[in-house]
Design a protein around this motif. Structure first.
Motif, PDB file in Angstrom:
ATOM      1  N   GLU A 138       2.736   7.248  10.123  1.00 32.13           N
ATOM      2  CA  GLU A 138       3.291   6.780  11.393  1.00 32.13           C
ATOM      3  C   GLU A 138       2.483   5.621  11.960  1.00 32.13           C
ATOM      4  OE1 GLU A 138       6.000   7.682  12.889  1.00 32.13           O
ATOM      5  OE2 GLU A 138       6.599   9.514  11.858  1.00 32.13           O
ATOM      6  N   THR A 139       1.175   5.621  11.747  1.00 33.58           N
ATOM      7  CA  THR A 139       0.326   4.556  12.305  1.00 33.58           C
ATOM      8  C   THR A 139       0.386   3.276  11.485  1.00 33.58           C
ATOM      9  OG1 THR A 139      -1.647   5.193  11.041  1.00 33.58           O
ATOM     10  CG2 THR A 139      -1.268   6.338  13.142  1.00 33.58           C
ATOM     11  N   GLN A 140       1.006   3.347  10.310  1.00 34.15           N
ATOM     12  CA  GLN A 140       1.009   2.200   9.398  1.00 34.15           C
ATOM     13  C   GLN A 140       2.374   1.525   9.298  1.00 34.15           C
ATOM     14  OE1 GLN A 140      -2.141   1.314   7.971  1.00 34.15           O
ATOM     15  NE2 GLN A 140      -2.544   2.803   9.603  1.00 34.15           N
ATOM     16  N   ARG A 141       3.270   1.849  10.224  1.00 32.34           N
ATOM     17  CA  ARG A 141       4.615   1.273  10.174  1.00 32.34           C
ATOM     18  C   ARG A 141       4.579  -0.255  10.118  1.00 32.34           C
ATOM     19  NH1 ARG A 141       9.162   4.384  12.006  1.00 32.34           N
ATOM     20  NH2 ARG A 141       8.630   6.546  12.485  1.00 32.34           N
ATOM     21  N   ALA A 142       3.731  -0.843  10.921  1.00 34.79           N
ATOM     22  CA  ALA A 142       3.679  -2.307  10.989  1.00 34.79           C
ATOM     23  C   ALA A 142       3.016  -2.919   9.759  1.00 34.79           C
ATOM     24  CB  ALA A 142       2.945  -2.745  12.252  1.00 34.79           C
ATOM     25  N   LYS A 143       2.381  -2.092   8.936  1.00 32.86           N
ATOM     26  CA  LYS A 143       1.670  -2.595   7.761  1.00 32.86           C
ATOM     27  C   LYS A 143       2.443  -2.370   6.469  1.00 32.86           C
ATOM     28  CE  LYS A 143      -2.904  -2.077   9.870  1.00 32.86           C
ATOM     29  NZ  LYS A 143      -4.251  -1.486   9.735  1.00 32.86           N
ATOM     30  N   GLY A 144       3.697  -1.957   6.579  1.00 35.34           N
ATOM     31  CA  GLY A 144       4.501  -1.793   5.384  1.00 35.34           C
ATOM     32  C   GLY A 144       4.777  -3.132   4.720  1.00 35.34           C
ATOM     33  N   TYR A 145       4.852  -3.131   3.407  1.00 34.35           N
ATOM     34  CA  TYR A 145       5.099  -4.374   2.666  1.00 34.35           C
ATOM     35  C   TYR A 145       6.004  -4.087   1.478  1.00 34.35           C
ATOM     36  CZ  TYR A 145       1.489  -2.515  -0.463  1.00 34.35           C
ATOM     37  OH  TYR A 145       0.763  -1.709  -1.311  1.00 34.35           O
ATOM     38  N   GLU A 146       6.698  -5.121   1.042  1.00 28.20           N
ATOM     39  CA  GLU A 146       7.575  -4.988  -0.116  1.00 28.20           C
ATOM     40  C   GLU A 146       6.751  -5.071  -1.388  1.00 28.20           C
ATOM     41  OE1 GLU A 146      10.637  -7.885   0.050  1.00 28.20           O
ATOM     42  OE2 GLU A 146      11.497  -7.148   1.936  1.00 28.20           O
ATOM     43  N   PRO A 147       6.876  -4.099  -2.274  1.00 32.44           N
ATOM     44  CA  PRO A 147       6.113  -4.153  -3.526  1.00 32.44           C
ATOM     45  C   PRO A 147       6.599  -5.282  -4.414  1.00 32.44           C
ATOM     46  CG  PRO A 147       7.684  -2.350  -3.572  1.00 32.44           C
ATOM     47  CD  PRO A 147       7.729  -2.916  -2.180  1.00 32.44           C
ATOM     48  N   GLY A 148       5.708  -5.792  -5.231  1.00 29.86           N
ATOM     49  CA  GLY A 148       6.088  -6.852  -6.160  1.00 29.86           C
ATOM     50  C   GLY A 148       6.995  -6.333  -7.249  1.00 29.86           C
ATOM     51  N   ARG A 149       7.715  -7.229  -7.856  1.00 28.46           N
ATOM     52  CA  ARG A 149       8.597  -6.846  -8.963  1.00 28.46           C
ATOM     53  C   ARG A 149       7.772  -6.492 -10.197  1.00 28.46           C
ATOM     54  NH1 ARG A 149      14.008  -8.349  -8.359  1.00 28.46           N
ATOM     55  NH2 ARG A 149      14.450  -9.356  -6.364  1.00 28.46           N
ATOM     56  N   GLY A 150       8.423  -5.822 -11.119  1.00 31.29           N
ATOM     57  CA  GLY A 150       7.754  -5.495 -12.364  1.00 31.29           C
ATOM     58  C   GLY A 150       6.988  -4.195 -12.340  1.00 31.29           C
ATOM     59  N   LYS A 151       7.064  -3.416 -11.246  1.00 30.15           N
ATOM     60  CA  LYS A 151       6.405  -2.128 -11.211  1.00 30.15           C
ATOM     61  C   LYS A 151       7.159  -1.154 -12.121  1.00 30.15           C
ATOM     62  CE  LYS A 151       3.860  -3.990  -8.064  1.00 30.15           C
ATOM     63  NZ  LYS A 151       2.622  -4.632  -8.469  1.00 30.15           N
TER      64      LYS A 151
ATOM     65  N   GLN B 193      23.437  -0.078   6.407  1.00 31.97           N
ATOM     66  CA  GLN B 193      22.072  -0.582   6.307  1.00 31.97           C
ATOM     67  C   GLN B 193      21.140   0.604   6.096  1.00 31.97           C
ATOM     68  OE1 GLN B 193      20.799  -3.699   9.027  1.00 31.97           O
ATOM     69  NE2 GLN B 193      22.897  -3.945   9.787  1.00 31.97           N
ATOM     70  N   HIS B 194      20.262   0.485   5.130  1.00 36.64           N
ATOM     71  CA  HIS B 194      19.362   1.584   4.781  1.00 36.64           C
ATOM     72  C   HIS B 194      17.994   0.997   4.455  1.00 36.64           C
ATOM     73  CE1 HIS B 194      18.772   5.509   2.202  1.00 36.64           C
ATOM     74  NE2 HIS B 194      17.824   5.336   3.108  1.00 36.64           N
ATOM     75  N   HIS B 195      16.981   1.399   5.224  1.00 32.65           N
ATOM     76  CA  HIS B 195      15.617   0.917   5.015  1.00 32.65           C
ATOM     77  C   HIS B 195      14.693   2.114   4.870  1.00 32.65           C
ATOM     78  CE1 HIS B 195      11.553  -0.478   6.167  1.00 32.65           C
ATOM     79  NE2 HIS B 195      11.934  -1.605   5.580  1.00 32.65           N
ATOM     80  N   ALA B 196      13.777   2.036   3.916  1.00 31.19           N
ATOM     81  CA  ALA B 196      12.833   3.133   3.689  1.00 31.19           C
ATOM     82  C   ALA B 196      11.401   2.611   3.675  1.00 31.19           C
ATOM     83  CB  ALA B 196      13.140   3.831   2.364  1.00 31.19           C
ATOM     84  N   LEU B 197      10.500   3.437   4.186  1.00 32.07           N
ATOM     85  CA  LEU B 197       9.056   3.174   4.145  1.00 32.07           C
ATOM     86  C   LEU B 197       8.375   4.452   3.688  1.00 32.07           C
ATOM     87  CD1 LEU B 197       6.447   1.499   4.930  1.00 32.07           C
ATOM     88  CD2 LEU B 197       6.609   2.638   7.162  1.00 32.07           C
ATOM     89  N   HIS B 198       7.560   4.356   2.635  1.00 31.75           N
ATOM     90  CA  HIS B 198       6.776   5.543   2.267  1.00 31.75           C
ATOM     91  C   HIS B 198       5.364   5.158   1.874  1.00 31.75           C
ATOM     92  CE1 HIS B 198       6.664   5.045  -2.101  1.00 31.75           C
ATOM     93  NE2 HIS B 198       7.976   5.025  -2.202  1.00 31.75           N
ATOM     94  N   GLU B 199       4.544   6.179   1.748  1.00 31.21           N
ATOM     95  CA  GLU B 199       3.115   5.986   1.531  1.00 31.21           C
ATOM     96  C   GLU B 199       2.790   5.665   0.075  1.00 31.21           C
ATOM     97  OE1 GLU B 199       0.882   9.708   1.727  1.00 31.21           O
ATOM     98  OE2 GLU B 199       2.767  10.811   1.534  1.00 31.21           O
TER      99      GLU B 199
END
Length: 744
Positions: free
Chosen positions: A141-154, A305-311
């Motif tokens: 919950e405290t890291q919502r603003a620090k979410g980032y899109e992972p790079g391709r190729g994972k 519209q569907h957005h997800a954030l996980h750890e």
């Protein structure tokens, strides 16, 4: 002789007797000579560094052999940060006992090895380790603003497709709208069998590692690269597994520590983790999902519209395909999907049954239920109005899709037409509130490269080999069925062996691809063996098959006979005896037909109908009925397939009502890391479950026409239960699990 039509029949497990009589051996049960025992010491802090390890006090105990830590571990290839295992996400893999740094709570900081288990455990409890603690962060919950899109190729990650249409405008202009956030906390796999490794020292640096894993070849590659071993010197075996659910896809630190100790001490070593330590690696990540859906006046979807954030951890970018499914399951011209991850001081999450899709279906299917109510439509009718005939994400047709039939057959079985729409409108004779809800999903149908080998002896006994895994899903049985039917032998005459790096290479057991991948290889191999047998049969005196081509004959009831004339036949055992051969062998492999498959979208589908009864005064919830209708191509074994889906439903009920790993953020530690407080469904929680397999023919996914069912059967279950709770109570719970305090 026995009939040879086995595929599709409800055949009992061929490995069942070994399991119920105790002759099946698991990783921590192999008897080897001169065995020492290891016990892991875990960090009590979530972040910081080790300042001192007082090993001398423990080493003074009679029978203690060694204490391994970062202070005395030799330099290994392991410490090359470029190394990845087969399913490693982007970043740098965790390296046990590498240095003094602490990255997560319960991190292994030492391994105590002693002459027996009890002494190793006691000595580990005495080991004093001093730490310098640093501030940690384990709250997503405290890291919502620090979410980032992972790079391709994972590894395994498919970035969401680009937006289509104008979802923002369409949402604003639509008459029926909803938006909400859906949450579930971290969940752990908790298989019954603990992770364990028994390393047999064979001398001269050669070892056999009996390891709990879903991929013996993955573990072998991992160990040979880390320790600089030759493949011939590092055999890995896993014949039986007491549940993995994805936890065994990656080699865990237990196998590294056990092999390290065996190589250093030049003797056999066994290491078994505790139940508490099972919470120290891999979990379904804590996930936040935000959805905005809108419908037109006629009930068609206007916007999605569907957005997800996980750890993820600080050392790896773990990724899941959470939102992609929302762009293909329903017809919608205006779609925007987003996906981010955020770093926490935890171990890297790990694939857990239906990774990504299990989470994504919770958000999407509850949101669809909410919008159906907003539009004044029955939830099933709403889905039918938005049925997708084509995969809009890829702009491709489905190779096959019988989801509409799932809707109709499941509804008929459940009695959905008796449902009243209004919440709190149904009660049983005892006054309990009744709720009916639905949820569904979609899962990839994939095939991986795989190999097999087969041999038949003069007594008519067939042995088939492949290095596949057996999670308990029925791999032994369905491969035996495929082999028996292909060569027309009674099932009792066939033996299938798996789980050994000395066997032909097969992929990890995961992703619901084992039946398609290994099954096709087994079929190809048995067909190759059949062609050799036909050639031998044609050399027999007065052979009725002398001029026959492979396509002219069939293998039935222990015979090779002409398709056009069943009376023209020879007995397989006679063929071998006449040839003078004691054994005939063949090997083959199978790969997906990419040229054919890439033109289509390959997926399995399902829909779940759930009934709950809620005690209005106590808030207790009981899932009293479930019907799960699945379209997953050809079903190889109705009995084991049904068992797979039953287990999936139980998992879904657990996800909806019970399963949650609770983190105490003050300490950065999971506090319910045991079976007493991490609740999973037990017999008393489970009532009537019906499984329907809708007939679906598909010659595009693979030659067998199978799609896999291990994952798809879980999808939509948690959402169906949550939706049923709303129907019963009128209270919408968007934070799973749905517990009493959220209803009262």
């Amino acid at each position: 002789m026995s009939t040879t039509n086995y595929i599709g029949k409800p055949t009992s497990r061929v490995d069942g007797p070994a399991k119920v009589t105790g002759t099946a051996r698991y990783a921590g049960e192999y008897a080897v000579a001169n065995l020492a025992y290891g016990y892991v010491v875990s960090s009590p802090i979530a972040k910081g560094k080790i300042t001192k390890i007082h090993a001398d006090e423990v080493l003074a105990l009679p029978g203690v052999i060694q204490v391994f830590s970062h202070e005395n571990v030799p330099s290994l290839a392991w410490f090359d940060r470029s190394y990845k295992d087969l399913v490693a996400p982007g970043g740098s893999p965790f390296r046990a006992l590498h240095d003094a740094e602490i990255k997560f709570s319960q991190q292994p900081v030492a391994l105590v090895v002693a002459e027996n288990f009890e002494l190793a455990r006691y000595a580990a409890s005495l080991l004093r380790v001093e730490y310098e603690q640093e501030a940690h962060e384990t709250n997503l919950e405290t890291q919502r603003a620090k979410g980032y899109e992972p790079g391709r190729g994972k590894t395994g990650f498919q970035p969401p497709p680009p937006p289509r249409g104008n979802p923002d405008k369409a949402w604003e202009e639509a008459p029926h709208r909803m938006e909400a956030e859906y949450v579930h906390g971290a969940q752990h796999h908790n298989p019954m069998e603990l992770f364990a490794t028994t390393v047999e020292w064979r001398g001269d640096g050669k070892i056999t590692a009996y390891d709990k894993t879903q991929g013996v070849y993955n573990v072998q590659q991992y160990l040979t690269k880390i320790f600089g071993l030759k493949k011939d010197d590092c055999r890995v075996v896993n014949e039986y597994m007491g549940g993995g659910f994805g936890a065994g896809l990656r080699p865990q630190y237990s196998v590294f520590l056990a092999v390290l100790a065996a190589l250093e001490l030049k003797r056999s070593v066994r290491l078994t983790l505790t139940r508490q330590q099972m919470f120290s690696f891999g979990h379904r990540p804590h996930t936040l999902q935000y959805l905005k859906l809108a419908a037109n006046a006629d009930g068609s979807l206007a916007a999605l519209q569907h957005h997800a954030l996980h750890e993820t951890s600080h050392f790896e970018d773990y990724t899941e395909n959470v939102v992609n499914w929302s762009g293909m399951l329903y017809q919608c011209e205006n779609v925007k999907l987003g996906y981010q991850i955020a770093k926490l001081d935890v171990y890297t999450p790990l694939d857990m049954r239906a990774p990504g899709a299990a989470s994504g279906s919770v958000g999407l299917e509850i949101a669809m239920d909410e919008l159906a109510y907003e539009a004044g439509l029955d939830p099933l009718e709403f889905r039918l109005r938005n049925y997708a005939e084509r995969d809009q994400n890829q702009d491709k047709p489905f190779s096959s899709k019988k989801l509409r039939e799932c809707y109709h057959q499941g509804a008929a079985k459940f009695g959905w037409d008796q449902r009243t729409q209004a919440p709190r409108s149904m009660r049983d004779a005892d006054g309990k509130l009744i709720g009916w809800g639905i949820g569904g999903g979609v899962w990839d149908a994939t095939q991986q490269k795989s190999a097999a080998k087969a041999s038949i002896t003069a007594d008519g006994k067939l042995t088939v080999l492949s290095g596949a895994g057996e999670n308990g899903a029925g791999t032994y049985t369905i491969m035996t069925q495929i082999a028996a039917e292909t060569l027309g032998l009674p099932i009792e005459a066939v033996t299938f062996k798996l789980g050994d790096t000395e066997l032909p290479e097969a992929p990890l057991q995961g992703g619901s691809w084992t039946a398609a991948s290994v099954g096709t290889a087994v079929k190809n191999t048995c067909e190759a063996l059949g062609e050799k047998l036909l050639k031998l049969a044609q050399k027999m005196d007065n052979s009725p098959l002398k001029d026959a081509k492979p396509e002219d004959v069939e293998f039935v009831n222990g015979q090779i006979r002409l398709r056009a004339d069943a009376n023209q036949a020879v007995v397989l055992r006679d063929v071998l005896q006449a040839s003078g051969e004691t054994k005939v062998e063949a090997d083959s492999s199978a790969m997906p037909n990419m040229l054919k498959q890439q033109q289509y979208s390959l997926h399995s589908h399902n829909i779940v109908f759930a009934e709950v009864k809620v005690d209005e005064e106590l808030g207790t919830i009981h899932v009293t009925r479930v019907v799960n209708a699945v379209a997953a191509g050809r079903i190889l074994n109705l009995k084991t397939a049904r068992s797979q889906v039953l287990g999936s439903v139980v998992w879904g009920i657990g996800m909806a009502l019970m399963e949650e790993t609770v983190m105490d953020h003050k300490f950065g530690r999971y506090v319910n890391h045991n079976f007493a407080e991490y609740h999973v469904p037990v017999n008393a929680d489970i009532h009537d479950i019906d499984v329907l397999f809708v007939e679906e023919e598909d010659d595009i996914v693979n030659p067998l026409g199978v799609k896999g069912i291990g994952e798809v059967g879980m999808l939509g279950v948690a959402a169906a239960v949550a939706n049923a709770v709303y129907h019963a109570t009128g209270k919408r719970v968007r934070d799973l699990p749905v517990m009493i305090d959220k209803l009262l």
